[in-house]
Motif scaffolding. Structure first.
Motif, mmCIF file in Angstrom:
data_model
loop_
_atom_site.group_PDB
_atom_site.id
_atom_site.type_symbol
_atom_site.label_atom_id
_atom_site.label_comp_id
_atom_site.label_asym_id
_atom_site.label_seq_id
_atom_site.Cartn_x
_atom_site.Cartn_y
_atom_site.Cartn_z
ATOM 1 N N LEU A 8 0.802 -1.216 0.000
ATOM 2 C CA LEU A 8 0.000 0.000 0.000
ATOM 3 C C LEU A 8 0.830 1.258 0.000
ATOM 4 O O LEU A 8 0.449 2.274 -0.562
ATOM 5 N N VAL A 9 1.964 1.230 0.654
ATOM 6 C CA VAL A 9 2.729 2.454 0.801
ATOM 7 C C VAL A 9 4.193 2.105 1.011
ATOM 8 O O VAL A 9 4.522 1.138 1.680
ATOM 9 N N GLU A 10 5.047 2.870 0.405
ATOM 10 C CA GLU A 10 6.477 2.658 0.600
ATOM 11 C C GLU A 10 6.874 3.076 2.010
ATOM 12 O O GLU A 10 6.197 3.868 2.653
ATOM 13 N N CYS A 15 9.075 7.493 0.358
ATOM 14 C CA CYS A 15 7.854 8.135 -0.142
ATOM 15 C C CYS A 15 8.027 9.635 -0.211
ATOM 16 O O CYS A 15 8.386 10.267 0.769
ATOM 17 N N GLY A 19 3.529 11.192 -3.484
ATOM 18 C CA GLY A 19 2.995 9.854 -3.277
ATOM 19 C C GLY A 19 2.060 9.793 -2.094
ATOM 20 O O GLY A 19 1.015 9.166 -2.135
ATOM 21 N N SER A 22 -1.180 11.490 -2.993
ATOM 22 C CA SER A 22 -1.956 10.646 -3.902
ATOM 23 C C SER A 22 -2.647 9.532 -3.148
ATOM 24 O O SER A 22 -3.799 9.198 -3.407
ATOM 25 N N GLN A 23 -1.943 8.945 -2.187
ATOM 26 C CA GLN A 23 -2.547 7.854 -1.439
ATOM 27 C C GLN A 23 -3.710 8.344 -0.589
ATOM 28 O O GLN A 23 -4.742 7.700 -0.494
ATOM 29 N N GLN A 41 -2.189 -1.259 6.004
ATOM 30 C CA GLN A 41 -0.871 -0.638 6.061
ATOM 31 C C GLN A 41 -0.167 -0.991 7.369
ATOM 32 O O GLN A 41 1.046 -1.151 7.418
ATOM 33 N N PRO A 369 7.063 -2.360 -1.616
ATOM 34 C CA PRO A 369 6.050 -2.789 -2.591
ATOM 35 C C PRO A 369 6.696 -3.297 -3.869
ATOM 36 O O PRO A 369 7.753 -2.826 -4.272
ATOM 37 N N THR A 394 -2.992 2.956 -12.671
ATOM 38 C CA THR A 394 -1.758 2.296 -12.247
ATOM 39 C C THR A 394 -0.752 2.342 -13.396
ATOM 40 O O THR A 394 -1.119 2.143 -14.552
ATOM 41 N N ASP A 401 0.223 0.607 -5.892
ATOM 42 C CA ASP A 401 -0.567 1.353 -4.915
ATOM 43 C C ASP A 401 -1.947 0.707 -4.878
ATOM 44 O O ASP A 401 -2.716 0.786 -5.835
ATOM 45 N N VAL A 404 -5.016 2.982 -5.543
ATOM 46 C CA VAL A 404 -5.196 3.316 -6.957
ATOM 47 C C VAL A 404 -5.731 2.104 -7.714
ATOM 48 O O VAL A 404 -6.608 2.231 -8.585
#
Length: 765
Positions: A8-10, A15, A19, A22-23, A41, A369, A394, A401, A404
């Protein structure tokens, strides 16, 4: 191998601000999954590689966990797992049915009981059991579908007869949920990827046989295992049509034993048979009869238990299969049941060192990810692949993500051209491949929607309309649609529009259209009805337009209007009929981010429309009309406040058609009789506040009930300079979101003793 946690997230060090922003936008847009994605997460984890399952310690029997189905009652399995971990009882194999397959499969995939609790509580189960995409993520064209009084029920024809779907739901959101929960660094988890051997149980609907699933994608097996007959469409696996495993084997002890379990811990959370009395309903009796087979197959499974096995039956009281809002109570009941059997369970405890080694093998540490190397479109529908690909956000070369991805799937499903849409993620020699899989609609390209509109003030006036909408979609590979509409009642309408996008993203379109309308129209002065007319119009034209994202549409076109008013009653010396017609230019700009058109909780809408009726195109004189509509809604908990605006005005309109705009009736100066306030310039401000006071449900489908009130201010004026002369209306209402549409019971007080009561079915703004 990684799971969805770090997909889901770096990590923060990797990040950027873009990013993260956007999330956050993705989580807001993915409302049914917003809590889930946030929980994932923190909760889900994955390992770089999957070690071979550890063999039981020397002299220790192989422990199998068998988890039954039971809907929301299945959260009790989490409480049992919490106690097993506190007692240091390693689980070597897992089997599960229905919700037991979800909990058991995720535990086998490496989630801890605490993480399972986070996930299960974060899911909005009511919205999971609703295939409709979030309205705010739909294309603008699809948003236009529900701005009328049509129901959501669709009737389709196939091979010359009505098409009856295999289930009320395809399980579109449920499928995404299960796939999201079982994501790893090598893609959607398969049975061979699991840390603990696991089996899910479903039922072959053609033979009634239990089918033990242990190959392929775990999410597909779980989806089949919890496909409640008639509620969800069956899942086809290896040529067999599979439904919920509770039908054939709701407590799969045999499946755990076939995996090599030597000792069984079985958890039965099924709903017990009820006491049937003389006053029991037909539904209760039918449900009881259906439960006999389930109880019988569970009895046979329990006979497989032997000394040393443990059977837990949590006391779940009044919790039922749809008690998704009370899952914590179910978890607590599972804990109590396991704690009550702690002495029997403790015989399977191991040393701290051995349990630490087992847990290290079962848990999944986080990693970065995966990078998506290739995106594929697998499409057997009539739509062009280019149109589908244009809606995928994507991108290759970037970390996956999940928020997304969820929006991509929902956006594609929202095109309304597919039976189902799901994704697959897997690793090939060339890298990580993300596939979007679209399946054409089984009902074909045609469907009908029906509608009922009703308004009565219990005294002077009652109106009704029946509507039928026919849609052909898609007409061609570029997503064209032919939409025809017929309505009878107080207003009679026949209309049709052909909508043709001219680019894959649907940014530009052409829309020829035609409309015939016949309706009654009353003329009032000083709130007294003086005459009644029939107003008959025919409009034909063509629009060119642009969709500016999913929230805004711009149109402009040319049309020909022919109209006539025919007096039904009233003094002919004062109120004669008239005929008008000619060409016109039209332009409109619309904006829509409402989450719901019936009882909005959030979002805004606005529409500005201008008509230029020209003498050189046939009218007796040139004049202009401007129509404005706008509104905004915001909520806190179950309380919603909104304000809507309406303004209609004419510039140089002929006197004989200046009375066509009017106020009065529910939602339009409600304290005054319908259409009793008319003039060439009308304006209205409406303040609303309402609160959800009840949510009756059938299984997980809610029908919310609201209590609220409205304050309205507006008038109709002969001169635009008189806008400060306002009339007011105030009153309470009760509303319900029913399968037939929004239903209101209201009362309103106007000035000078005016007051009206209402029963109203249909949209109110």
């Amino acid at each position: 191998m990684r799971s969805a946690a770090s997909l889901l997230v770096e990590p923060k060090s990797q990040c950027g601000r873009r990013g993260a922003a956007s999330q956050r936008r993705g989580l807001r847009a993915a409302r049914p999954f917003a809590g889930l994605l946030a929980a994932l997460q923190l909760a889900l984890a994955a390992a770089a590689e999957v070690p071979e399952p550890a063999a039981p310690g020397h002299g220790r029997p192989r422990i199998g966990l068998a988890l039954s189905g039971g809907g929301a009652r299945g959260a009790a399995h989490i409480g049992v797992l919490e106690v097993l971990e506190e007692l240091r009882i390693p689980v070597d194999v897992v089997s599960g049915t229905s919700m037991g397959s979800v909990i058991g499969g995720l535990y086998a995939a490496g989630l801890s009981p605490g993480e399972l609790g986070e996930v299960i509580r974060a899911v909005d189960w009511v919205r999971i059991f609703d295939d409709r995409p979030d309205r705010q993520s739909l294309s603008f064209r699809r948003k236009q579908d529900d701005r009328n009084f049509l129901t959501n029920l669709r009737l389709a024809f196939k091979n010359g007869s009505f098409y009856v779907p295999r289930g009320l739901l395809e399980g579109q959101k449920l499928d995404f949920l299960l796939r999201a929960l079982s994501l790893g660094a090598d893609g959607v988890l398969r049975f061979e990827d699991l840390r603990i051997p696991f089996r899910a149980v479903a039922t072959d609907i053609n033979t009634g046989e239990a089918v033990i699933l242990g190959t392929g994608a775990v999410a597909t097996a779980q989806r089949a295992s919890m496909s409640i007959p008639a509620a969800f469409s069956p899942v086809e696996i290896d040529g067999r049509m599979l439904v919920d495993g509770f039908v054939s084997n709701n407590l799969p002890i045999d499946a755990a034993q076939e995996l090599g379990a030597e000792r069984i811990i079985a958890v039965d959370i099924s709903t017990p048979l009820a006491a049937i009395g003389a006053d029991s309903s037909a539904f209760a009796i039918d449900s009881q009869a259906a439960g006999f087979a389930v109880q019988e197959n569970q009895r046979r499974q329990k006979e497989r238990l032997s000394a040393g096995d443990v059977l837990l039956t949590p006391d779940l009281g009044g919790l039922h299969a749809a008690s998704f809002a009370q899952m914590q109570q179910a978890i607590d009941a599972g804990r109590r049941a396991a704690q009550g059997a702690a002495e029997a369970l403790a015989r399977h405890s191991v040393s701290e060192a051995e349990y630490a080694a087992w847990r290290a093998q079962q848990r999944r540490p986080r990693q970065a990810p995966p990078i998506v190397d290739e995106i594929r479109i697998e499409n057997d529908s009539p739509l062009a692949d280019a149109l589908i690909r244009a809606r995928v956000r994507t991108r290759t070369g970037a970390p996956l993500d999940l928020a997304v991805l969820q929006q991509d799937v929902e956006r594609l499903y929202g095109l309304d051209a597919f039976e189902r849409v799901h994704f697959d993620l897997h690793r090939e020699s060339s890298g990580m491949v993300l596939s979007y899989r679209m399946q054409r609609r089984e009902r074909g390209r045609n469907y009908f929607r029906i509608g009922l509109h009703l308004e009565t003030d219990f005294a002077n006036d009652a109106t009704y309309s029946l509507g039928l909408n026919h849609v052909v979609l898609p007409v061609n590979a570029w997503g064209a649609e032919l939409r025809s509409y017929a309505q009878v009642g107080d207003t009679n309408i026949v209309a049709s529009e052909f909508y043709q996008p001219v680019d894959p993203r649907e940014w530009l379109f052409a829309a020829p259209h035609v409309r015939y309308e016949l309706r009654d129209f009353d003329v009032f002065r000083n709130q007294k009805r003086l005459a009644r007319f029939d107003l008959e119009t025919v409009l034909a034209g063509v629009d060119l337009g642009a969709n500016l994202g999913s929230s805004t549409q711009l149109r402009a076109g040319i049309a020909y209007l022919d109209g006539e008013t025919d007096r039904e009653s009233g003094d002919p010396a004062l109120f004669a009929g008239t005929r008008f017609g000619g060409g016109l230019y039209a332009a409109s700009l619309e904006y829509d981010t409402l989450d719901n058109t019936r009882f909005p909780n959030d979002g805004s809408f606005a529409r500005a429309e201008g008509l230029l009726l020209r003498k050189e195109l046939g009218f007796g004189r040139s004049f202009e009309q401007l129509r404005l509509r706008a509104g905004i809604f915001r909520s806190l908990w179950h309380n919603t406040a909104g304000v809507t605006l309406r303004y209609d005005t004419s510039f140089g309109a002929p006197a004989e058609i200046q009375f066509l705009d009017s106020l009065g009736g529910f939602g339009s100066l409600s304290g005054f009789e319908r259409d009793s306030i008319s003039g060439p310039h009308t304006g209205l401000v409406r303040l609303l506040a309402y609160r959800r006071i009840a949510s009756p449900a059938i299984f997980a489908w809610e029908f919310p009930v609201y209590a609220g009130g409205q304050l309205e201010a507006g008038n109709a004026w002969q001169e635009r300079s008189d806008l400060d002369d306002l009339r007011y209306s105030l009153g309470p209402f009760f509303g319900a979101d029913t399968p037939l549409g929004p239903l209101y019971v209201a009362y309103a007080f106007g000035e000078a003793g005016e007051h009206q009561g209402y029963l109203f079915l249909g949209q109110s703004f």
